[in-house]
Design an enzyme around this catalytic site. Structure first.
Site, mmCIF file in Angstrom:
data_model
loop_
_atom_site.group_PDB
_atom_site.id
_atom_site.type_symbol
_atom_site.label_atom_id
_atom_site.label_comp_id
_atom_site.label_asym_id
_atom_site.label_seq_id
_atom_site.Cartn_x
_atom_site.Cartn_y
_atom_site.Cartn_z
ATOM 1 N N SER A 124 3.360 16.583 24.152
ATOM 2 C CA SER A 124 3.889 16.842 25.741
ATOM 3 C C SER A 124 3.961 18.436 25.508
ATOM 4 O O SER A 124 4.315 19.128 24.375
ATOM 5 C CB SER A 124 5.189 16.383 26.139
ATOM 6 O OG SER A 124 5.551 17.126 26.977
ATOM 7 N N TYR A 148 14.260 13.753 24.424
ATOM 8 C CA TYR A 148 12.859 13.463 24.570
ATOM 9 C C TYR A 148 11.940 14.511 23.978
ATOM 10 O O TYR A 148 11.019 13.974 23.149
ATOM 11 C CB TYR A 148 12.474 13.493 26.227
ATOM 12 C CG TYR A 148 11.027 13.368 26.295
ATOM 13 C CD1 TYR A 148 10.491 11.921 25.998
ATOM 14 C CD2 TYR A 148 10.570 14.241 26.898
ATOM 15 C CE1 TYR A 148 9.176 11.977 26.138
ATOM 16 C CE2 TYR A 148 9.166 14.207 27.421
ATOM 17 C CZ TYR A 148 8.377 13.104 26.727
ATOM 18 O OH TYR A 148 7.139 13.006 27.040
ATOM 19 N N LYS A 152 9.160 14.295 20.496
ATOM 20 C CA LYS A 152 7.656 14.652 20.368
ATOM 21 C C LYS A 152 7.514 15.357 19.362
ATOM 22 O O LYS A 152 6.413 15.300 18.683
ATOM 23 C CB LYS A 152 7.501 15.115 21.770
ATOM 24 C CG LYS A 152 7.521 13.991 23.144
ATOM 25 C CD LYS A 152 6.407 13.009 22.984
ATOM 26 C CE LYS A 152 6.248 11.878 23.875
ATOM 27 N NZ LYS A 152 5.428 10.727 23.454
HETATM 28 P P1 NAD Z 1 4.636 5.042 30.910
HETATM 29 O O1 NAD Z 1 6.123 4.728 30.814
HETATM 30 O O2 NAD Z 1 3.991 4.749 32.134
HETATM 31 O O3 NAD Z 1 3.815 4.226 29.656
HETATM 32 C C1 NAD Z 1 4.425 4.070 28.366
HETATM 33 C C2 NAD Z 1 4.345 2.648 27.954
HETATM 34 O O4 NAD Z 1 4.744 2.292 26.935
HETATM 35 C C3 NAD Z 1 5.038 1.656 29.100
HETATM 36 O O5 NAD Z 1 4.187 0.716 29.547
HETATM 37 C C4 NAD Z 1 6.209 1.002 28.363
HETATM 38 O O6 NAD Z 1 6.600 -0.363 28.721
HETATM 39 C C5 NAD Z 1 5.641 1.035 26.814
HETATM 40 N N1 NAD Z 1 6.679 1.118 25.880
HETATM 41 C C6 NAD Z 1 7.606 1.940 25.770
HETATM 42 N N2 NAD Z 1 8.227 1.665 24.323
HETATM 43 C C7 NAD Z 1 7.551 0.630 23.729
HETATM 44 C C8 NAD Z 1 7.673 0.059 22.603
HETATM 45 N N3 NAD Z 1 8.759 0.439 21.891
HETATM 46 N N4 NAD Z 1 6.799 -1.001 22.252
HETATM 47 C C9 NAD Z 1 5.715 -1.261 23.291
HETATM 48 N N5 NAD Z 1 5.570 -0.872 24.439
HETATM 49 C C10 NAD Z 1 6.542 0.294 24.751
HETATM 50 O O7 NAD Z 1 4.372 6.519 30.556
HETATM 51 P P2 NAD Z 1 3.248 7.400 30.645
HETATM 52 O O8 NAD Z 1 3.500 8.539 31.791
HETATM 53 O O9 NAD Z 1 2.085 6.676 30.633
HETATM 54 O O10 NAD Z 1 3.284 8.409 29.375
HETATM 55 C C11 NAD Z 1 2.579 7.560 28.279
HETATM 56 C C12 NAD Z 1 3.047 8.683 27.024
HETATM 57 O O11 NAD Z 1 2.583 10.024 27.185
HETATM 58 C C13 NAD Z 1 4.322 8.742 26.513
HETATM 59 O O12 NAD Z 1 4.432 8.989 25.011
HETATM 60 C C14 NAD Z 1 4.910 10.223 27.101
HETATM 61 O O13 NAD Z 1 6.065 10.611 26.627
HETATM 62 C C15 NAD Z 1 3.796 10.870 27.143
HETATM 63 N N6 NAD Z 1 3.673 11.938 28.113
HETATM 64 C C16 NAD Z 1 3.505 11.721 29.467
HETATM 65 C C17 NAD Z 1 4.028 12.755 30.489
HETATM 66 C C18 NAD Z 1 3.962 12.502 32.040
HETATM 67 O O14 NAD Z 1 4.434 13.399 32.651
HETATM 68 N N7 NAD Z 1 3.637 11.139 32.332
HETATM 69 C C19 NAD Z 1 3.919 14.022 30.015
HETATM 70 C C20 NAD Z 1 3.615 14.411 28.543
HETATM 71 C C21 NAD Z 1 3.700 13.218 27.621
HETATM 72 N N1 UFG Z 2 10.691 19.709 41.329
HETATM 73 C C1 UFG Z 2 11.282 19.797 42.456
HETATM 74 N N2 UFG Z 2 11.724 18.577 43.195
HETATM 75 C C2 UFG Z 2 11.511 17.356 42.624
HETATM 76 C C3 UFG Z 2 11.249 17.317 41.442
HETATM 77 C C4 UFG Z 2 10.572 18.385 40.705
HETATM 78 O O1 UFG Z 2 11.343 20.857 43.337
HETATM 79 O O2 UFG Z 2 12.253 16.351 43.065
HETATM 80 C C5 UFG Z 2 10.163 20.788 40.638
HETATM 81 C C6 UFG Z 2 10.692 21.211 39.166
HETATM 82 O O3 UFG Z 2 11.986 21.814 39.310
HETATM 83 C C7 UFG Z 2 9.204 21.913 38.722
HETATM 84 C C8 UFG Z 2 8.108 21.080 39.305
HETATM 85 O O4 UFG Z 2 8.634 20.444 40.470
HETATM 86 O O5 UFG Z 2 9.312 23.021 38.948
HETATM 87 C C9 UFG Z 2 7.743 19.949 38.496
HETATM 88 O O6 UFG Z 2 8.796 19.004 37.949
HETATM 89 P P1 UFG Z 2 8.487 17.659 36.990
HETATM 90 O O7 UFG Z 2 9.781 16.924 36.929
HETATM 91 O O8 UFG Z 2 7.263 16.874 38.236
HETATM 92 O O9 UFG Z 2 7.577 18.103 36.112
HETATM 93 P P2 UFG Z 2 8.318 18.943 34.765
HETATM 94 O O10 UFG Z 2 7.295 20.142 34.484
HETATM 95 O O11 UFG Z 2 9.776 19.182 34.786
HETATM 96 O O12 UFG Z 2 8.368 17.942 33.564
HETATM 97 C C10 UFG Z 2 6.983 17.308 33.269
HETATM 98 C C11 UFG Z 2 7.336 15.892 32.593
HETATM 99 C C12 UFG Z 2 8.074 16.153 31.025
HETATM 100 C C13 UFG Z 2 7.162 16.692 30.355
HETATM 101 C C14 UFG Z 2 6.793 18.308 31.095
HETATM 102 C C15 UFG Z 2 5.876 18.965 30.443
HETATM 103 O O13 UFG Z 2 8.626 15.172 33.248
HETATM 104 O O14 UFG Z 2 8.301 14.976 30.321
HETATM 105 O O15 UFG Z 2 6.203 17.936 32.332
HETATM 106 O O16 UFG Z 2 4.573 18.046 30.146
HETATM 107 F F1 UFG Z 2 7.559 17.168 29.170
#
Ligand code: NAD
Ligand code: UFG
Length: 332
Positions: A124, A148, A152
């Site tokens: 991330s 979190y 990572k």
């Molecule tokens: P998500 O929660 O939709 O998907 C993760 C999946 O993993 C879920 O289906 C959950 O049931 C499963 N899971 C969790 N722990 C498990 C375990 N121990 N064994 C088997 N299954 C398990 O999340 P996502 O948004 O699809 O994110 C996927 C990956 O990308 C994650 O590692 C997350 O940290 C990373 N990531 C997500 C974002 C974002 O904003 N969505 C940003 C950066 C990184």
């Molecule tokens: N924000 C609002 N109102 C809300 C939610 C968010 O104003 O209800 C603003 C936040 O302050 C930020 C922007 O919208 O300026 C984006 O916020 P998000 O929560 O959507 O995303 P972040 O950038 O804070 O974090 C996300 C994921 C993290 C990841 C990060 C970088 O949640 O897991 O992007 O990849 F680490």
């Protein structure tokens, strides 16, 4: 070629499974359904008209992983499984360290046992902490501001140590910026049950009348309109990046990290206004206090992914807003 996708019924995982199947790969999913539903498998199959092998199980469980590797000739793994809520990780750090680290280490051990040494890992942009300058390049200093993010960064370090110990490993670390949007079919997407933490899921709930008003967290940041700026990327573009990463790790043995972002920063108000315009909806928002830990702006320099993976994002912010809304309207 068979790819094991951990967390494959989740938001990014499900979109990646669609792209894998569309590109001729076979897909095996393991997911414990802690943050997704079983019917996502049927939806992936419906979109692609192809079959998926699904195991309900936990990546911290060596027995089920061993069974999967015995029953399937896996060529490479894409590791999505993990918990991802920043706020929850601050309140319950052990839950995050246990699940994210244990699942990764157990998976790597079983891969090693079976001689499968190719992995794509979901990292991330959070590993860049508070960047000193923008856009963010892969060689910027790494630091974290919450458990979190620390999981990572720790897993990235574990992967680097593993490669140092055995150069047969081939590892792509993908640092995602802010994934939003959904598959055009409206069958798969992101629809949290609880009150969402992230901006787009929150906007969509307000636009569909499930919540009252969008809270904009601060308008005194050092950005174009004072609200936070992020690099939003369409989840389908992100999914396609995984196909390129798989192609890369199959060709060459190394460990490397790639930013998956568009390179464009949009403010919270720009997202709200674009969403209203392209979807022809209106809703309320109000400016509230900053959210602790948030940074002013964060956007990628995606040129390394372009050069090394031949990947770049194609969708614009309008598509992202349209597709997010389409999914939730169809799945309210
Ligand atoms: P998500 O929660 O939709 O998907 C993760 C999946 O993993 C879920 O289906 C959950 O049931 C499963 N899971 C969790 N722990 C498990 C375990 N121990 N064994 C088997 N299954 C398990 O999340 P996502 O948004 O699809 O994110 C996927 C990956 O990308 C994650 O590692 C997350 O940290 C990373 N990531 C997500 C974002 C974002 O904003 N969505 C940003 C950066 C990184
Ligand atoms: N924000 C609002 N109102 C809300 C939610 C968010 O104003 O209800 C603003 C936040 O302050 C930020 C922007 O919208 O300026 C984006 O916020 P998000 O929560 O959507 O995303 P972040 O950038 O804070 O974090 C996300 C994921 C993290 C990841 C990060 C970088 O949640 O897991 O992007 O990849 F680490």
């Amino acid at each position: 070629m068979k790819i094991l996708v951990t967390g494959g019924t989740g938001y990014i995982g499900s979109h990646t499974c669609v792209e894998l199947l569309d590109n001729g790969y076979e897909v095996v999913i393991i997911d414990n359904l802690s943050n997704s539903k079983r019917d996502v498998v049927d939806k992936i199959e419906k979109i692609t008209n192809k079959k998926v092998t699904f195991y309900e199980g936990d990546c911290c469980d060596k027995n089920i992983l061993t069974k999967i590797f015995k029953e399937n000739e896996i060529s490479a793994v894409i590791h999505f499984a993990g918990y991802k809520a920043v706020g929850e990780s601050v309140l319950n750090p052990l839950k995050y360290y246990r699940n994210n680290l244990d699942s990764s280490i157990t998976l790597l051990e079983v891969m090693n046992d079976f001689g499968v040494k190719k992995i794509v890992f979901s990292s991330s942009a959070t590993v860049y902490g508070k960047p000193d300058k923008l856009p963010i390049k892969e060689d910027f200093p790494l630091s974290t501001t919450n458990p979190y993010g620390t999981t990572k960064l720790m897993i990235e370090n574990i992967l680097r140590d593993l490669y140092k110990s055995d150069n047969e490993w081939s590892i792509a670390i993908l640092r995602y910026f802010n994934p939003i949007g959904a598959h055009k079919s409206g069958l798969i997407g992101e629809n949290p049950n609880d009150i969402p933490n992230n901006l787009m899921p929150y906007i969509v709930k307000v636009a569909t009348g499930q919540l009252e008003c969008v809270n904009v967290f601060g308008n005194d940041y050092d950005t174009k309109d004072g609200t936070g700026v992020r690099d939003y990327i369409h989840v389908v573009d992100l999914a396609k990046g995984h196909i390129k990463a798989i192609e890369k790790i199959i060709k060459s043995s190394k460990v490397d990290a790639y930013n998956l972002g568009t390179g464009n920063g949009y403010s919270v108000l720009e997202i709200i206004n674009t969403f209203k315009k392209v979807n022809n909806v209106d809703f309320k928002y109000k400016i509230v206090d900053r959210r602790p830990g948030d940074i002013d702006a964060c956007y990628a320099d995606p040129s390394y992914a372009k050069k090394e993976l031949d990947w770049s994002a194609l969708y614009g912010i309008e598509d992202m807003c349209k597709d997010s809304y389409n999914f939730v309207q169809k799945n309210k």
